[in-house]
Write a protein that holds these residues in place. Structure first.
Motif, short mmCIF file in Angstrom:
data_model
loop_
_atom_site.label_atom_id
_atom_site.label_comp_id
_atom_site.label_asym_id
_atom_site.label_seq_id
_atom_site.Cartn_x
_atom_site.Cartn_y
_atom_site.Cartn_z
N UNK A 414 0.82 -1.22 0.00
CA UNK A 414 0.00 0.00 0.00
C UNK A 414 0.85 1.26 0.00
N UNK A 415 2.12 1.14 0.38
CA UNK A 415 3.01 2.31 0.43
C UNK A 415 3.81 2.48 -0.85
N UNK A 416 3.72 1.53 -1.77
CA UNK A 416 4.54 1.62 -2.98
C UNK A 416 4.20 2.85 -3.81
N UNK A 417 2.90 3.13 -3.93
CA UNK A 417 2.50 4.28 -4.74
C UNK A 417 3.00 5.58 -4.14
N UNK A 418 2.89 5.70 -2.81
CA UNK A 418 3.37 6.92 -2.15
C UNK A 418 4.88 7.05 -2.27
N UNK A 419 5.58 5.92 -2.13
CA UNK A 419 7.04 5.96 -2.26
C UNK A 419 7.43 6.34 -3.68
N UNK A 420 6.68 5.83 -4.64
CA UNK A 420 6.97 6.17 -6.04
C UNK A 420 6.73 7.66 -6.29
N UNK A 421 5.61 8.18 -5.76
CA UNK A 421 5.34 9.62 -5.91
C UNK A 421 6.42 10.44 -5.22
N UNK A 422 6.84 9.99 -4.05
CA UNK A 422 7.91 10.70 -3.35
C UNK A 422 9.21 10.66 -4.15
N UNK A 423 9.50 9.52 -4.80
CA UNK A 423 10.69 9.44 -5.64
C UNK A 423 10.63 10.39 -6.82
N UNK A 424 9.43 10.51 -7.40
CA UNK A 424 9.28 11.46 -8.51
C UNK A 424 9.52 12.89 -8.03
N UNK A 425 9.01 13.21 -6.83
CA UNK A 425 9.24 14.55 -6.29
C UNK A 425 10.73 14.79 -6.06
N UNK A 426 11.40 13.80 -5.49
CA UNK A 426 12.83 13.96 -5.24
C UNK A 426 13.60 14.11 -6.54
N UNK A 427 13.24 13.31 -7.57
CA UNK A 427 13.91 13.45 -8.87
C UNK A 427 13.70 14.84 -9.43
N UNK A 428 12.45 15.33 -9.32
CA UNK A 428 12.15 16.66 -9.84
C UNK A 428 12.94 17.73 -9.09
N UNK A 429 13.01 17.59 -7.74
CA UNK A 429 13.73 18.58 -6.94
C UNK A 429 15.22 18.55 -7.26
N UNK A 430 15.78 17.37 -7.47
CA UNK A 430 17.21 17.29 -7.75
C UNK A 430 17.53 17.81 -9.14
N UNK A 431 16.64 17.57 -10.08
CA UNK A 431 16.84 18.16 -11.40
C UNK A 431 16.75 19.68 -11.33
N UNK A 432 15.79 20.15 -10.54
CA UNK A 432 15.67 21.60 -10.35
C UNK A 432 16.92 22.15 -9.67
N UNK A 433 17.44 21.43 -8.69
CA UNK A 433 18.65 21.86 -8.00
C UNK A 433 19.82 21.88 -8.97
N UNK A 434 19.93 20.87 -9.80
CA UNK A 434 21.03 20.82 -10.77
C UNK A 434 20.94 22.00 -11.74
N UNK A 435 19.72 22.32 -12.13
CA UNK A 435 19.54 23.43 -13.07
C UNK A 435 19.98 24.75 -12.44
N UNK A 436 19.57 24.99 -11.19
CA UNK A 436 19.93 26.27 -10.57
C UNK A 436 21.40 26.30 -10.16
N UNK A 437 21.99 25.15 -9.88
CA UNK A 437 23.43 25.13 -9.63
C UNK A 437 24.19 25.51 -10.90
N UNK A 438 23.70 25.05 -12.04
CA UNK A 438 24.34 25.44 -13.30
C UNK A 438 24.15 26.92 -13.55
N UNK A 439 22.97 27.47 -13.18
CA UNK A 439 22.77 28.92 -13.29
C UNK A 439 23.77 29.66 -12.40
#
Length: 591
Positions: A414-439
């Motif tokens: 029952x927690x797999x979906x929430x963990x997957x959504x959390x992983x997507x959020x973390x991926x998005x945040x890290x990509x956003x972080x990488x983008x602003x670090x490059x800026x």
């Protein structure tokens, strides 16, 4: 003569009795004044409490009207004078609360007890006055009966005297018959008997009235007056305690009010003009380089030598236009227009500052220093978001482990979906972080040395092996060491792309052989210092071992991957975990 003296004494006695009645009325009026005073004091406390409530209400309304809005906190929160004023508002709000305490304690304690006192005082006074009135009525009734018996006795006595005189005249008159004389004698005897009876009744009533009068003035009325006196003295003592209590209520909050005032004084002492000026400089510092001197164009010569390669240019209008155009494409020339906007920061002219309704994502529309500040702020917020999402992920992973070990508590799937959504959020945040670090790297004129791109299976693997755990004992893999670029590191002055220009830059004045030493090219500039909070043992290539409290130099800041490049005192260089050190950058000391 004897009867006249008796009547005079009787009138004096009645007058004395009624003078006592007057004193009884005086006592009744006095006790009523006590009731009126208590009610007046109650009204005073009521109005005083209302004034305190209104004062506190107005103070709180004043504080609310001058409370900083969110926009003001962001704009003025860095200045000590604004923070001092906001602290003053907080202390004033607390001070208003103390005035509410005065009103509440006055109403809840003093006025409540005073109302009970007035009610009890009225009841006791009424009871005693009714008892005194009853005693007064009994005395008056006894005196009225005595007066009635006296009048009856006086009338019977006079009639007896008249009958006696008539008998004496009839007995001396020789013309009256013996029957008529006997008739006058019998009438005399009857009137004398009636007079004696009225006399006895009067004497008996006089004795009873004297007894009532004695009890009235020596027993009954003194007891009533004593009880009224006790009631009135109790009222006076209670009034004394209530006045003192109302004063103590205000005295008890004076230390708290003094504390609020001390807080206001402390807030005023915290104002620092030098720090505020430094904050203004840091807030509006543009970071643009100072323009170099403008070269003199000698139009009298037919040709102008080109200082960079020794070639000559013909001073035609076309060449002059090219030279002016090339000036605009240099670092100083390209920024000159923007500097005008910054220098005209406080100007009212709309042409001085160019504003855009929609700011750019990389903040490239801001001056270099302001852009760097905004990018660091954005990166910090993204890192906080990553930390929050990571902590949430760790909690879900622990919960899943508990469900796996004990299925009765819940379904692990029952927690797999929430963990997957959390992983997507973390991926998005890290990509956003990488983008602003490059800026940020672009703003600092550096090339990005790390990549924060997250692979598709990085977080899926963490579901099973818990690789997202941020515990200090689990060290993230060190980034690969890349060779730095050959540009000179200048964090405060961002580099612009090199374009052909007619005016040589400072770097072009040096010969190429000056920077051909490979050791110089490989060295990083020191941008700060750090102190090790924990011990760390290097296990991977590129990392370096450090001891707790060890002082080191910072060569390259964290690019978002959790590692910072440092140089030890023994000239050893490498990466250490950012969370294991406390960093101080040199640019934080700049004004």
């Amino acid at each position: 003569m004897k009867h006249e003296n008796l009547i005079k004494r009787l009138f004096l006695h009645i007058q004395y009795v009624f003078s006592g009645v007057d004193q009884y009325d005086t006592v009744a009026v006095h006790t009523q004044k006590g009731v009126d005073f208590c009610e007046r004091f109650t009204n005073f406390l009521k109005e005083r409490s209302h004034i305190e409530f209104e004062y506190a209400k107005n103070l709180k309304r004043l504080v609310k009207n001058y409370q900083p809005k969110k926009k003001d906190e962001e704009e003025y929160g860095q200045f000590s004078w604004a923070r001092a004023f906001w602290d003053l508002l907080k202390e004033l709000h607390d001070l208003a609360g103390q005035h509410e305490v005065i009103a509440e304690n006055t109403q809840g304690n003093v006025m409540k007890d005073l109302s009970n006192l007035i009610q009890d005082y009225k009841q006791d006074r009424k009871k005693e006055l009714q008892e005194g009135a009853k005693i007064q009525e009994q005395l008056k009734a006894s005196l009225a009966q005595l007066e009635k018996r006296e009048k009856q006795y006086e009338k019977a006595f006079r009639e007896a005297e008249k009958a006696t005189d008539a008998y004496r005249r009839a007995d001396a008159d020789i013309n009256l018959s013996r029957a008529e004389v006997e008739k006058h004698r019998n009438n005399m005897m009857l009137k004398s008997q009636q007079s004696d009876d009225c006399k006895n009744e009067y004497a008996s009533q006089l004795q009873q009235t004297n007894q009532h009068q004695h009890e009235h003035y020596h027993t009954h009325m003194p007891q009533v007056f004593q009880r009224l006196q006790n009631i009135d003295e109790n009222r006076i003592d209670k009034m004394k305690s209530y006045i003192k209590q109302s004063a103590d209520i205000e005295r008890n909050i004076i230390p708290i009010i003094n504390t609020c005032i001390d807080g206001m004084v402390k807030a005023s002492d915290s104002i620092n003009a030098v720090e505020d000026s430094r904050s203004v400089v840091n807030k509006y510092k543009s970071g643009y380089p100072i323009p170099s001197d403008i070269a003199f164009d000698d139009l009298s010569n037919s040709q102008v030598p080109d200082g960079r390669n020794g070639n000559t240019l013909t001073t035609t209008p076309k060449n002059l236009n090219l030279e002016k155009g090339s000036v605009r494409q240099t670092v100083s020339g390209g920024k000159s227009k923007k500097r005008t906007g910054i220098l005209g920061l406080f100007s009212s002219s709309k042409t001085n500052v160019t504003r855009s309704d929609d700011p750019k994502e990389d903040f490239s529309d801001l001056p270099p220093s302001q852009r760097k500040k905004q990018l660091l702020k954005k990166i910090d917020s993204i890192k906080k978001e990553i930390t929050r999402e990571t902590a949430e992920r760790e909690g879900m992973l622990k919960m899943k482990d508990v469900y796996v070990q004990n299925p009765a508590l819940g379904d692990p799937n029952s927690l797999d979906k929430k963990i997957e959504e959390n992983g997507e959020k973390l991926d998005s945040c890290r990509k956003e972080l990488s983008k602003f670090v490059s800026y940020l790297d672009d703003a600092e004129g550096k090339k990005s040395t790390t990549s924060l791109a997250v692979s598709d299976d990085s977080l899926s693997r963490s579901t099973s092996d818990g690789s997202v755990n941020r515990d200090p004992n689990i060290i993230p893999p060190p980034p690969s060491i890349q060779q730095p670029n050959n540009d000179v590191y200048t964090p405060d002055i961002p580099h612009s792309p090199k374009k052909k220009s007619s005016i040589p830059d400072d770097d072009e004045l040096h010969s190429p052989d000056e920077f051909e030493d490979p050791e110089i090219l490989e060295q990083y500039p020191v941008i700060g210092t750090c102190r090790a909070l924990y011990s760390f043992t290097a296990e991977n290539e590129g990392s370096v071992t450090m001891e707790e409290n060890e002082e080191m130099s910072v060569l390259e800041q964290d690019q978002g991957d959790g590692w910072t490049r440092v140089r030890k005192k023994d000239e050893g260089e490498g990466f250490v975990p950012t969370s294991y050190i406390q960093i101080h950058f040199f640019d934080q000391d700049e004004v």
